[in-house]
Design an enzyme around this catalytic site. Sequence first.
Site, mmCIF file in Angstrom:
data_model
loop_
_atom_site.group_PDB
_atom_site.id
_atom_site.type_symbol
_atom_site.label_atom_id
_atom_site.label_comp_id
_atom_site.label_asym_id
_atom_site.label_seq_id
_atom_site.Cartn_x
_atom_site.Cartn_y
_atom_site.Cartn_z
ATOM 1 N N VAL A 61 0.874 -1.176 0.000
ATOM 2 C CA VAL A 61 0.000 0.000 0.000
ATOM 3 C C VAL A 61 0.908 1.222 0.000
ATOM 4 O O VAL A 61 1.604 1.482 0.993
ATOM 5 C CB VAL A 61 -0.926 0.009 1.238
ATOM 6 C CG1 VAL A 61 -1.830 1.237 1.213
ATOM 7 C CG2 VAL A 61 -1.775 -1.265 1.292
ATOM 8 N N GLU A 73 4.300 -7.724 3.056
ATOM 9 C CA GLU A 73 4.578 -8.615 4.189
ATOM 10 C C GLU A 73 4.185 -7.965 5.508
ATOM 11 O O GLU A 73 3.688 -8.627 6.425
ATOM 12 C CB GLU A 73 6.074 -8.963 4.265
ATOM 13 C CG GLU A 73 6.633 -9.642 3.038
ATOM 14 C CD GLU A 73 7.176 -8.669 2.007
ATOM 15 O OE1 GLU A 73 6.514 -7.655 1.705
ATOM 16 O OE2 GLU A 73 8.277 -8.940 1.498
ATOM 17 N N CYS A 107 11.241 -5.806 6.231
ATOM 18 C CA CYS A 107 10.249 -6.883 6.373
ATOM 19 C C CYS A 107 10.863 -8.125 7.007
ATOM 20 O O CYS A 107 10.184 -8.844 7.743
ATOM 21 C CB CYS A 107 9.614 -7.217 5.028
ATOM 22 S SG CYS A 107 8.437 -5.935 4.531
#
Length: 149
Positions: A61, A73, A107
């Site tokens: 996003v 993730e 992540c």
Amino acid sequence: MTTLCLDPYRVPWPEDYPPAEDLLRAAEEARAFAYAPYSRFSVGAALLVEGRPGYVMGCNVENASYGLSLCAERIAAGNLAASGGGRPLAVAIAGAEGEPCLPCGACRQFLAEFNPSMLVVLREGAGTAVLSLAALFPAPFLLERELRS
Ligand code: THU
């Protein structure tokens, strides 16, 4: 383009887990929901969670203030917490078709919070590559460990 050798990070997929291909397909489905108008690089992620049927999904996003953009993730891990939590056994990540999409460094740290030894499933041609998060990110910052030392 040089191809990255994934061999040092490969591990076997446990026989008692649902097929890695199914998890990766879920990530590929989640990818369709990506909001990526700036990079135009859509990413999907899916988590296999211990004792929980189905998969927990995420997509990237982005934001007009580029640095605020969120990876697939991390959205998936947030969805996991927001839907009751649990221990993720594996994460699948889907980026460009047929290509492995490795998790970014942020992540790797974020996922390690929930299980530093989870498996990472990526697309590799028509098949899957199964990697170890611990091999990709061997020394995460974990507060419980810091407080013990
Ligand atoms: N992205 C992810 O969603 N996951 C990653 O691990 C790498 C990068 C996203 C962030 C951004 O929206 C786009 O891919 C291009 O960097």
